[in-house]
Design a protein around this motif. Structure first.
Motif, PDB file in Angstrom:
ATOM      1  N   GLY A  58      51.605 100.092  21.072  1.00  0.00           N
ATOM      2  CA  GLY A  58      52.197  99.724  19.796  1.00  0.00           C
ATOM      3  C   GLY A  58      51.556  98.517  19.160  1.00  0.00           C
ATOM      4  O   GLY A  58      50.878  97.727  19.819  1.00  0.00           O
ATOM      5  N   LEU A  59      51.786  98.392  17.859  1.00  0.00           N
ATOM      6  CA  LEU A  59      51.240  97.288  17.082  1.00  0.00           C
ATOM      7  C   LEU A  59      52.341  96.753  16.174  1.00  0.00           C
ATOM      8  O   LEU A  59      52.984  97.510  15.447  1.00  0.00           O
ATOM      9  N   SER A  60      52.577  95.447  16.252  1.00  0.00           N
ATOM     10  CA  SER A  60      53.489  94.779  15.320  1.00  0.00           C
ATOM     11  C   SER A  60      52.671  94.359  14.111  1.00  0.00           C
ATOM     12  O   SER A  60      51.644  93.701  14.261  1.00  0.00           O
ATOM     13  N   CYS A  61      53.116  94.725  12.930  1.00  0.00           N
ATOM     14  CA  CYS A  61      52.344  94.455  11.711  1.00  0.00           C
ATOM     15  C   CYS A  61      53.096  93.499  10.800  1.00  0.00           C
ATOM     16  O   CYS A  61      54.220  93.784  10.372  1.00  0.00           O
ATOM     17  N   THR A  62      52.474  92.378  10.513  1.00  0.00           N
ATOM     18  CA  THR A  62      53.056  91.416   9.596  1.00  0.00           C
ATOM     19  C   THR A  62      52.224  91.381   8.323  1.00  0.00           C
ATOM     20  O   THR A  62      51.313  92.201   8.145  1.00  0.00           O
ATOM     21  N   ALA A  63      52.517  90.467   7.408  1.00  0.00           N
ATOM     22  CA  ALA A  63      51.783  90.389   6.143  1.00  0.00           C
ATOM     23  C   ALA A  63      50.296  90.200   6.409  1.00  0.00           C
ATOM     24  O   ALA A  63      49.919  89.477   7.339  1.00  0.00           O
ATOM     25  N   VAL A  74      53.627 108.627  10.959  1.00  0.00           N
ATOM     26  CA  VAL A  74      54.734 109.244  10.234  1.00  0.00           C
ATOM     27  C   VAL A  74      55.805 108.181  10.019  1.00  0.00           C
ATOM     28  O   VAL A  74      56.403 107.703  10.992  1.00  0.00           O
ATOM     29  N   PRO A  75      56.069 107.799   8.759  1.00  0.00           N
ATOM     30  CA  PRO A  75      57.066 106.750   8.540  1.00  0.00           C
ATOM     31  C   PRO A  75      58.479 107.255   8.822  1.00  0.00           C
ATOM     32  O   PRO A  75      58.812 108.408   8.525  1.00  0.00           O
ATOM     33  N   SER A  76      59.306 106.401   9.392  1.00  0.00           N
ATOM     34  CA  SER A  76      60.719 106.719   9.514  1.00  0.00           C
ATOM     35  C   SER A  76      61.325 106.765   8.118  1.00  0.00           C
ATOM     36  O   SER A  76      60.728 106.307   7.139  1.00  0.00           O
ATOM     37  N   SER A  77      62.521 107.300   8.014  1.00  0.00           N
ATOM     38  CA  SER A  77      63.177 107.363   6.708  1.00  0.00           C
ATOM     39  C   SER A  77      63.380 105.963   6.147  1.00  0.00           C
ATOM     40  O   SER A  77      63.247 105.749   4.934  1.00  0.00           O
ATOM     41  N   ARG A  78      63.667 104.996   7.011  1.00  0.00           N
ATOM     42  CA  ARG A  78      63.871 103.621   6.540  1.00  0.00           C
ATOM     43  C   ARG A  78      62.563 103.012   6.045  1.00  0.00           C
ATOM     44  O   ARG A  78      62.521 102.384   4.976  1.00  0.00           O
ATOM     45  N   ALA A  79      61.479 103.180   6.787  1.00  0.00           N
ATOM     46  CA  ALA A  79      60.190 102.638   6.365  1.00  0.00           C
ATOM     47  C   ALA A  79      59.739 103.277   5.060  1.00  0.00           C
ATOM     48  O   ALA A  79      59.187 102.601   4.178  1.00  0.00           O
ATOM     49  N   ALA A  80      59.974 104.575   4.915  1.00  0.00           N
ATOM     50  CA  ALA A  80      59.598 105.262   3.684  1.00  0.00           C
ATOM     51  C   ALA A  80      60.428 104.762   2.507  1.00  0.00           C
ATOM     52  O   ALA A  80      59.903 104.531   1.409  1.00  0.00           O
ATOM     53  N   LEU A  81      61.732 104.592   2.725  1.00  0.00           N
ATOM     54  CA  LEU A  81      62.608 104.103   1.656  1.00  0.00           C
ATOM     55  C   LEU A  81      62.184 102.734   1.178  1.00  0.00           C
ATOM     56  O   LEU A  81      62.153 102.459  -0.029  1.00  0.00           O
ATOM     57  N   LEU A  82      61.831 101.854   2.113  1.00  0.00           N
ATOM     58  CA  LEU A  82      61.478 100.481   1.778  1.00  0.00           C
ATOM     59  C   LEU A  82      60.016 100.317   1.410  1.00  0.00           C
ATOM     60  O   LEU A  82      59.603  99.245   0.966  1.00  0.00           O
ATOM     61  N   THR A  87      56.006  98.184  12.365  1.00  0.00           N
ATOM     62  CA  THR A  87      55.824  98.627  13.746  1.00  0.00           C
ATOM     63  C   THR A  87      55.090  99.958  13.773  1.00  0.00           C
ATOM     64  O   THR A  87      55.566 100.939  13.198  1.00  0.00           O
ATOM     65  N   LEU A  88      53.942  99.978  14.431  1.00  0.00           N
ATOM     66  CA  LEU A  88      53.191 101.218  14.635  1.00  0.00           C
ATOM     67  C   LEU A  88      53.309 101.621  16.099  1.00  0.00           C
ATOM     68  O   LEU A  88      52.942 100.852  16.992  1.00  0.00           O
ATOM     69  N   ILE A  89      53.851 102.814  16.348  1.00  0.00           N
ATOM     70  CA  ILE A  89      53.912 103.359  17.705  1.00  0.00           C
ATOM     71  C   ILE A  89      52.810 104.408  17.810  1.00  0.00           C
ATOM     72  O   ILE A  89      52.814 105.395  17.068  1.00  0.00           O
ATOM     73  N   PHE A  90      51.860 104.205  18.699  1.00  0.00           N
ATOM     74  CA  PHE A  90      50.693 105.061  18.793  1.00  0.00           C
ATOM     75  C   PHE A  90      51.061 106.475  19.254  1.00  0.00           C
ATOM     76  O   PHE A  90      52.062 106.674  19.951  1.00  0.00           O
ATOM     77  N   ALA A  91      50.240 107.438  18.867  1.00  0.00           N
ATOM     78  CA  ALA A  91      50.440 108.825  19.295  1.00  0.00           C
ATOM     79  C   ALA A  91      50.340 108.919  20.812  1.00  0.00           C
ATOM     80  O   ALA A  91      49.496 108.275  21.440  1.00  0.00           O
ATOM     81  N   ARG A  98      53.865 106.953  14.861  1.00  0.00           N
ATOM     82  CA  ARG A  98      55.038 106.736  14.023  1.00  0.00           C
ATOM     83  C   ARG A  98      55.031 105.301  13.487  1.00  0.00           C
ATOM     84  O   ARG A  98      54.500 104.389  14.123  1.00  0.00           O
ATOM     85  N   VAL A  99      55.656 105.131  12.324  1.00  0.00           N
ATOM     86  CA  VAL A  99      55.786 103.807  11.717  1.00  0.00           C
ATOM     87  C   VAL A  99      57.269 103.531  11.501  1.00  0.00           C
ATOM     88  O   VAL A  99      57.983 104.350  10.917  1.00  0.00           O
TER      89      VAL A  99
END
Length: 271
Positions: A58-63, A74-82, A87-91, A98-99
């Motif tokens: 995984g990768l924590s992503c900040t500004a 694939v963004p979660s529904s929350r990540a897509a909404l916002l 957070t990137l979870i590798f395949a 997933r994001v």
């Protein structure tokens, strides 16, 4: 050795490596997990991820990566909404990358630990990605009215207006740094890194019983100090940083970690 890291720019100040490695020690998995940091801008992120081997989890992503990371999984529904992920979870094992956005759960978790589980009216300072996460968290608390204090009403409307409508929140606007007395609210949440003038911070905390400054670059901030002096519930950017990390740790390792040792380590590391 399983690998995770935080990425962004600038990144040298990040406390995420300390928080995650402390969690690995608490969970008894420090021998099998490594967490680093990488200076990356949005243009460099895809290439970095493409070169990561099978040991990466995984990768924590900040500004400034919170929008760019959405294209890498694939963004979660929350990540897509916002339109923001941290957070990137590798395949792995046939599952796609997933994001996720754990800022929302980080805010909610920190507030819950302070005894705040519901509210109706709030004040949000700023209109960036963290302000969008703040709106989503406030909606889950039951907030239906938010005053947004921002330098530009037009920018605030462009960033937050549609989202607020989807969340069922009525938004009104006010000037950033105002010293005028406003209507009472259940909580104030600042998302800006620039320090508020002292008079503006004092006017803000006079309106609320709970104050959350989501940044920690200059802890204790002017707002932190004003809230503490007023004797109200005071939460800082460390509370958010640890809160969002707890969800990342669970997503990366599959294990739940208690918050207290991570908060203690993070606060102890501040100048």
């Amino acid at each position: 050795m399983w690998r995770c890291a935080v990425a962004g720019s600038p990144i040298t100040h990040s406390l995420s490596p300390l928080i995650h490695t402390t969690a690995y020690r608490v969970l008894g998995i420090a021998d099998a997990w490594d967490y680093g940091r990488h200076e990356l801008d949005a243009a460099a992120l895809p290439g970095f991820v493409a070169e990561c081997g099978p040991e990466w989890v995984g990768l924590s992503c900040t500004a400034p990566l919170k929008s760019a990371v959405l294209a890498l999984g694939v963004p979660s529904s929350r990540a897509a909404l916002l339109n923001a992920g941290n957070t990137l979870i590798f395949a792995r094992d046939g599952r796609p990358a997933r994001v996720e956005n754990t800022d929302v759960t980080g805010l909610l978790g920190a507030l819950a630990r302070a005894g705040v589980t519901q509210a109706e009216r709030a004040v949000v300072v700023g209109n960036g990605a963290t302000a969008r996460s703040a709106l989503a968290a406030l909606a889950e608390l039951g907030v239906t009215r938010v005053q947004v204090l921002a330098r530009s009403q037009a920018n605030a409307h462009a960033s937050l207006g549609d989202l607020a409508g989807q969340l069922g929140i009525a938004v009104e606007h006010g000037p950033w740094g105002t010293t005028e007395a406003g209507e009472p609210a259940d909580l104030a949440l600042s998302t800006v890194s620039a320090p508020l003038p002292t008079a503006a911070a004092e006017a803000l905390v006079a309106r609320v019983p709970v104050c959350f400054d989501a940044t920690y670059n200059h802890y204790p901030t002017v707002l932190d100090r004003a809230a503490r002096a007023a004797g109200i519930v005071q939460l800082s950017g460390i509370d958010l940083l640890v809160g969002q990390a707890l969800d990342q740790i669970r997503l990366f390792t599959g294990r739940d970690c208690p918050a207290e040792p991570l908060l203690e380590a993070a606060y102890a590391a501040l100048p």
